[in-house]
Motif scaffolding. Structure first.
Motif, mmCIF file in Angstrom:
data_model
loop_
_atom_site.group_PDB
_atom_site.id
_atom_site.type_symbol
_atom_site.label_atom_id
_atom_site.label_comp_id
_atom_site.label_asym_id
_atom_site.label_seq_id
_atom_site.Cartn_x
_atom_site.Cartn_y
_atom_site.Cartn_z
ATOM 1 N N THR A 113 0.816 -1.215 0.000
ATOM 2 C CA THR A 113 0.000 0.000 0.000
ATOM 3 C C THR A 113 0.848 1.263 0.000
ATOM 4 N N THR A 114 2.132 1.118 0.311
ATOM 5 C CA THR A 114 3.013 2.280 0.465
ATOM 6 C C THR A 114 4.416 1.930 -0.023
ATOM 7 N N ARG A 156 1.935 6.819 -0.919
ATOM 8 C CA ARG A 156 0.837 5.880 -0.721
ATOM 9 C C ARG A 156 0.301 5.487 -2.090
ATOM 10 N N ASP A 158 -2.539 4.112 -4.525
ATOM 11 C CA ASP A 158 -4.000 4.103 -4.516
ATOM 12 C C ASP A 158 -4.527 3.464 -5.793
#
Length: 162
Positions: A113-114, A156, A158
């Protein structure tokens, strides 16, 4: 093998231990970093890291099939990957951005996610490159804590990443 083609370059996932072009690119990067920062960065990267299941090493090839850049991600935690060994032989042609975009896409596919990364403050081109590509400065992490020469970034991931 995952691959991405654009009109300019092709990005290929490779086995770092078996790819001579990748090893040459890494050596060029180390020499370049040594000249710029006084540190080759070799101590912060391991070939064994690239054998982990959620690690990726890529090379970029131009339309003539010549290797022109590389980059990698490796796991820090289940959700966080670290961008490593970003390098482009040609500056200002978008090779680095293509590599980074591919690594971001693969990181997302692998469940991260990061993304985190570190570069040296003196490497102003790299600092500006990551800022242009949506990375935000974050507290130094891991071995970079307390190192005033290091600057760490985070992005991050997305659903808008392709």
């Amino acid at each position: 093998m995952t691959e991405k083609n654009t009109e300019k370059i092709t990005i290929l996932e490779v086995d770092l231990k078996k790819n001579e072009e990748a090893l040459e690119l890494l050596e060029e990067l180390s020499n370049s970093l040594e000249a710029l920062t006084g540190n080759s960065g070799k101590a912060s990267f391991s070939l064994e890291d690239m054998q982990e299941p959620r690690s990726v090493f890529v090379i970029a090839k131009d339309c003539d099939g010549k290797a022109v850049g590389c980059g990698a991600i490796r796991s820090i935690t289940e959700e966080i990957a670290e961008v490593k060994r970003m390098y482009s032989r040609v500056k200002g042609k978008g090779v680095g951005a293509e590599i980074l975009s591919f690594l971001e896409m693969r990181a997302k596919e692998l469940g991260y996610t990061t993304l985190w990364l570190e570069t040296r403050r003196i490497n102003e081109n790299a600092v500006h490159f990551y800022e242009r590509n949506g990375y935000l400065t974050r507290e130094n992490y891991g071995k970079y804590i307390g190192n005033i020469e290091a600057v760490c970034f985070e992005k991050r991931l997305d659903s808008s990443l392709r």
